[in-house]
Design a protein around this motif. Structure first.
Motif, PDB file in Angstrom:
ATOM      1  N   SER D 169       0.992  -1.075   0.138  1.00  0.00           N
ATOM      2  CA  SER D 169      -0.038  -0.073  -0.223  1.00  0.00           C
ATOM      3  C   SER D 169       1.047   1.367  -0.101  1.00  0.00           C
ATOM      4  CB  SER D 169      -0.946   0.073   1.201  1.00  0.00           C
ATOM      5  OG  SER D 169      -0.283  -0.063   2.446  1.00  0.00           O
ATOM      6  N   GLY D 170       1.930   0.877   0.075  1.00  0.00           N
ATOM      7  CA  GLY D 170       2.999   2.133  -0.047  1.00  0.00           C
ATOM      8  C   GLY D 170       2.875   3.184   1.386  1.00  0.00           C
ATOM      9  N   LYS D 171       2.933   2.411   2.343  1.00  0.00           N
ATOM     10  CA  LYS D 171       3.096   2.943   3.591  1.00  0.00           C
ATOM     11  C   LYS D 171       4.000   2.592   4.578  1.00  0.00           C
ATOM     12  CE  LYS D 171      -1.964   4.440   3.212  1.00  0.00           C
ATOM     13  NZ  LYS D 171      -3.552   4.141   3.668  1.00  0.00           N
ATOM     14  N   LEU D 172       5.216   2.310   3.857  1.00  0.00           N
ATOM     15  CA  LEU D 172       6.325   1.908   4.848  1.00  0.00           C
ATOM     16  C   LEU D 172       6.632   3.236   5.354  1.00  0.00           C
ATOM     17  CD1 LEU D 172       8.028  -0.208   2.234  1.00  0.00           C
ATOM     18  CD2 LEU D 172       7.034  -1.032   4.344  1.00  0.00           C
ATOM     19  N   THR D 173       7.536   3.009   6.544  1.00  0.00           N
ATOM     20  CA  THR D 173       8.202   4.224   7.156  1.00  0.00           C
ATOM     21  C   THR D 173       9.650   3.728   6.897  1.00  0.00           C
ATOM     22  OG1 THR D 173       6.671   4.434   8.826  1.00  0.00           O
ATOM     23  CG2 THR D 173       9.010   5.191   9.336  1.00  0.00           C
ATOM     24  N   PHE D 174      10.530   4.859   6.269  1.00  0.00           N
ATOM     25  CA  PHE D 174      11.926   4.795   6.047  1.00  0.00           C
ATOM     26  C   PHE D 174      12.710   5.610   7.048  1.00  0.00           C
ATOM     27  CE2 PHE D 174       9.971   3.652   1.895  1.00  0.00           C
ATOM     28  CZ  PHE D 174      10.651   2.653   1.632  1.00  0.00           C
ATOM     29  N   MET D 175      13.663   4.934   7.649  1.00  0.00           N
ATOM     30  CA  MET D 175      14.852   5.559   8.554  1.00  0.00           C
ATOM     31  C   MET D 175      15.914   5.876   7.793  1.00  0.00           C
ATOM     32  SD  MET D 175      13.459   3.590  12.095  1.00  0.00           S
ATOM     33  CE  MET D 175      12.739   2.754  10.831  1.00  0.00           C
ATOM     34  N   VAL D 176      16.217   7.257   7.665  1.00  0.00           N
ATOM     35  CA  VAL D 176      17.468   7.085   6.434  1.00  0.00           C
ATOM     36  C   VAL D 176      18.608   7.639   7.238  1.00  0.00           C
ATOM     37  CG1 VAL D 176      17.773   8.352   4.243  1.00  0.00           C
ATOM     38  CG2 VAL D 176      15.479   7.696   4.699  1.00  0.00           C
ATOM     39  N   GLY D 177      19.882   7.043   6.867  1.00  0.00           N
ATOM     40  CA  GLY D 177      21.045   7.565   7.287  1.00  0.00           C
ATOM     41  C   GLY D 177      21.805   7.964   6.011  1.00  0.00           C
ATOM     42  N   MET D 193       6.960   4.888  -1.926  1.00  0.00           N
ATOM     43  CA  MET D 193       6.824   3.540  -1.504  1.00  0.00           C
ATOM     44  C   MET D 193       6.564   3.584   0.017  1.00  0.00           C
ATOM     45  SD  MET D 193       9.995   1.709  -3.122  1.00  0.00           S
ATOM     46  CE  MET D 193      11.156   3.063  -2.703  1.00  0.00           C
ATOM     47  N   GLY D 194       6.576   4.979   0.663  1.00  0.00           N
ATOM     48  CA  GLY D 194       6.413   4.957   1.944  1.00  0.00           C
ATOM     49  C   GLY D 194       5.527   6.242   2.482  1.00  0.00           C
ATOM     50  N   ALA D 195       4.953   6.117   3.678  1.00  0.00           N
ATOM     51  CA  ALA D 195       4.155   7.385   4.191  1.00  0.00           C
ATOM     52  C   ALA D 195       4.957   8.103   5.037  1.00  0.00           C
ATOM     53  CB  ALA D 195       3.249   6.746   4.989  1.00  0.00           C
ATOM     54  N   ASN D 196       6.166   7.619   5.494  1.00  0.00           N
ATOM     55  CA  ASN D 196       6.859   8.577   6.570  1.00  0.00           C
ATOM     56  C   ASN D 196       8.591   8.177   5.865  1.00  0.00           C
ATOM     57  OD1 ASN D 196       4.684   8.937   8.403  1.00  0.00           O
ATOM     58  ND2 ASN D 196       4.968   6.676   8.484  1.00  0.00           N
TER      59      ASN D 196
END
Lengths: 334, 334, 334, 334
Positions: D169-177, D193-196
């Protein structure tokens, strides 16, 4: 019992067979086996640190021409004066010697020395015997063996028990993993540097045996420290408690051979303010390797894991360089 | 070695001296000492359960007139048929016998039998010797000793190692705490029921010694199970690993005498689907006592505490009645 | 929101109803309920320590004649000057007052004050209401209730959250266990000393609620300290990490309200060198009670148990009087 | 609240900004931020497994031409039918696309896909943006970043929270470094691909944030399970206990949002026999990564370590595919 006719070392004229001895740092008590001598062809040696230096010297002492390399050129001077040939890179060593021993601090160094751009495998000859005496993750040993096999070389892991003293006096214990048919050849070299050479099975099992022993050792030591501390608080005399435990099912190496309570035994670190012996940092490192191996193999090791954490806490609280039996002191009231 | 002239038991004509033996349930291995016989006056016995019943029988067998009591009258029948006098309450027993042994399930029972409204201390004679063989909190033992002293009686704690088998064959081990000058008198009675009687120190130290040993035993057993499991996963042969550990600093009673891995040793519960031996529930109970003692004395026992929790989890997951070495099975993949 | 018409205190003319507030020491955040006033007959108070003293004063302040007793006569002086009647023993107090509150350090004191030779139950009147605000083992609360019932009295457990400050300002939280039909009467008295009075169920559940909350609190605090420490070592900014956790499933009271890392929050002990707050010793005591309760009920509490051991180690290493959030400091490298 | 003027997606015409939502699998609750659109040039995608497949589809859905590769050719069919170009190796993909996303099972796969003989770095264009969404050891992320930098490319770690459902559903959360100046470009792609999309700091901190949150989550969950179990055994009603904890300092996400006790909450796995949710195996894997990171950084994480072991034991005892809140069931009596 020693078999009669055990061959004597060609250099030191000493029959090195079936001795047993207690190794303070490692606690390993293993029968020394006899060894057969072979031609004294060149041996490569990578890693001339506190351990590697005396190990390589013992190879020279036993008549082996040594070709060595180290990332720190100054580490090589002493060996060079003893006649060793010094080359720039592991690859260069591998281009000349078909038996190589490596003694490095940790897994990344081993990966680099074998598979890096100037690594052994870049120039290794077919049929070479590569023996890694570093203490690392068994999974890395297996990776190195696979990589070596692709070049036609043979890799064995052979971590040691025993510290700088044992390395200097040639009394290390080697736990060896790798193809069984190569063990005799490995043992010939390792026997110049150690009193005991134990075959453990396929590649990685040398590391596994060392890691397993030290994990159980750590558990037994902390358990003994807790138990002695509790007994003392409950009014038991420490010596009497140690005696009762050692007659009973609580008995372990840490209670009967290396008791952590000052005054219970002589000649152990607890009798000397926890100086000497096997440092808390080193135990923490080995427990980290055990933990990694357990995570990788999905094995539950709850006490081993907690033992790791306790030694980690001790490192953070000023116990890093004390003997690992100082956990008795760490747990008791200040 | 047995001293020559060790006195034989007046009843069984057996010289019970300086034997050593391994006790499966407790793992205690203690030299049996000689004992001197004394006049066969009446002995009180409170608590005729699975353990108390055969213990009291051994007193009768050795010629002691026994006066007994139990909250369950039916428990007394067998002993009555052997000639024991059965009374209603502990107080009644204390009114007649000046040497009394108690064998009860847990601390609250002990408190009730000694200090309750029908308890021993209500009618105890001055100078009586009261020996409690229950396994309880050492703090309760101390309380009972204080209460007994107020009535002019002497209280000693003397918990046992060894199960129903050892109780029946008179081969228990007693760990005794209390006034040293009373130890000889206590030992005379306890030797009728046990092969080993060890003096541990002031009141409560008998309990302390038992609790400490079993805590270290549990830690060593779980540690051995984890280590064997990890080594097997890493490719080591279990028998070879056990051999390496037992030559080394990982060595402990659980690795060299009671190995938890099926196929490594014979004659131990792991060779018999973990039947027999020392049940997980009983180990969990003893670890609970160790934990209470540690909490009361503010002693940090991290591994002992985790060992307690692991045996508690095992009880909850169907291992309650299996031998405590079944932790190997609990930790490995189904 | 307060219901209109909440009754005001007859003495302080303050409407004490439906307030909510955060209690620093306990972390309890509970709606204050309204209370009804009743006749101001005599109230007994046993135990005039740091907590009991201000609690008893608040009873006097609300118009209750207090009859008090303490093992240390000097503790009674201040209360005597405020008009309280001081008697020698708990039994004497019970002979005069039919509502009694006890506030004692630990289980043995409670056992003695209720069932000892000069204890309350020796002279208690039928129908008396006995409220114990000590924090003790719930099993002991149950024993006291059984003993009280035999004399025709009613026993309730009502441990408090909140320290000396809350006791002084009358803002304690009481968690109450006991017969539901007696709760109204208990609440009338407790409301003079506390802002929140929560009914938890049968006798012992007041203690259970307190113990359970503090066990989970300790686990959350140590877990937060470990996590923050790990994140910082891995290069995360502490404030950002706290923010991410608090938006996520790692969120807990220790991360979002009482963060243990200096610099992340203001107005908490970590911002003040871990002074004030809830001392490590007190947390260790409560975790010991949780452990005892778990052992007694055969409940596996592995993290709770390890949390107990960690606070025990901290006490032994100089953290006894620091706030319990100082575990962050204990775990990080010196 | 969404800022007015948040840009809508050029393809789906949906304003994706400032929504908040609870993500069942990860528990992450993060504000969605707005994003800016950029030119729809080719995007490489390596790893078309359960997660990668729907993620790549969402890129196509948002108008990006995708060039993909996977070791299993059959994994590529579905994407090929949607118009993606399929190439043999990661190196081939890197030769064509200058923005590449990788989604792989574990660290060794990542190492191979980036630095192996057919790896991305063999043919990567200068200035390429490489985003790894695998959950791996942060140390490996750092190594990859160093290796990428040598080729002139930029590497970022961007692990996800959310399972297959959220990926679809394209609602992943990504934590980015990674380098902050590259975050905008990364966010443009990840927002498809993500909501956050949360920026965490330097390379590796995305992994660190995920690992830290999940470690504290595991500790809180086991702690809640223990506490609820203990309270129930002590006679507390589960719903009342949960309410008391949630008003108090014991409060955490596992107690107030995802309570593990059946009957306390609706719509959570504990209400559905622990089906769905976040599997015990996955939690054990993440805790293994946390443990490795802690070992590598020499950080003491005693509770995190024990939590790892408990989930490991659960995997061995039949709980592998149940939601991780089933630890409540594991710990309670059968």
């Amino acid at each position: 019992m020693p078999p009669s006719g055990a061959p004597a070392c060609a250099v030191c004229h000493e029959t090195r067979a079936w001795r047993t001895g207690f190794n303070l740092q490692s606690g390993f008590l293993i029968e020394a086996s006899s060894r057969s001598m072979a031609s004294k062809t060149q041996v490569g040696f990578i890693g001339l640190g506190h351990m590697g230096n005396p190990m390589a010297k013992n190879l020279i002492k036993h008549g082996y021409p040594v070709i060595a390399s180290d990332v720190f050129p100054e580490s090589c001077k002493e060996l060079q004066e003893l006649g060793a040939q010094i080359l720039d890179t592991p690859a260069d060593v591998a281009g000349k010697a078909d038996r190589i021993i490596t003694m490095l601090p940790s897994s990344p160094n081993v990966i680099d020395v074998y598979t890096g751009p100037n690594g052994i495998l870049k120039k290794v000859k077919k049929g070479s015997l590569l023996i890694d005496s570093s203490t690392i993750d068994p999974a890395v040993s297996k990776e190195m063996a696979v990589a070596a096999e692709k070049t036609g070389a043979v890799f064995m892991d052979a971590p040691v028990s025993g510290g700088v003293g044992a390395a200097t006096s040639g009394k290390l214990t080697f736990m060896v993993g790798g193809a069984e048919e190569e063990f005799t050849a490995a043992k010939e070299l390792l026997s110049c540097m150690g009193a005991n050479v134990v075959y453990c099975g396929q590649v990685g099992t040398g590391q596994a045996a060392k890691i397993c022993n030290n994990m159980l050792l750590a558990i037994g030591m902390i358990g003994t420290a807790e138990t002695m501390n509790l007994g003392i608080r409950l009014g038991l005399d420490p010596k009497l408690l140690a005696k009762i435990l050692n007659m009973s099912s609580g008995r372990c190496w840490s209670s009967d051979t290396y008791n952590p309570v000052p005054g219970v035994m002589e000649g152990v670190p607890s009798a000397n303010n926890y100086q000497g012996g096997f440092g808390t940092t080193l135990m923490a490192k080995d427990l980290g390797l055990a933990q990694n191996s357990a995570s990788n193999t999905k094995t539950a090791v709850p006490l081993g894991s907690l033992a790791h954490q306790i030694y980690r806490m001790m490192c953070a609280r000023g116990y890093a360089s004390k003997d690992f039996s100082s956990v008795f002191q760490f747990l008791r009231e200040e």
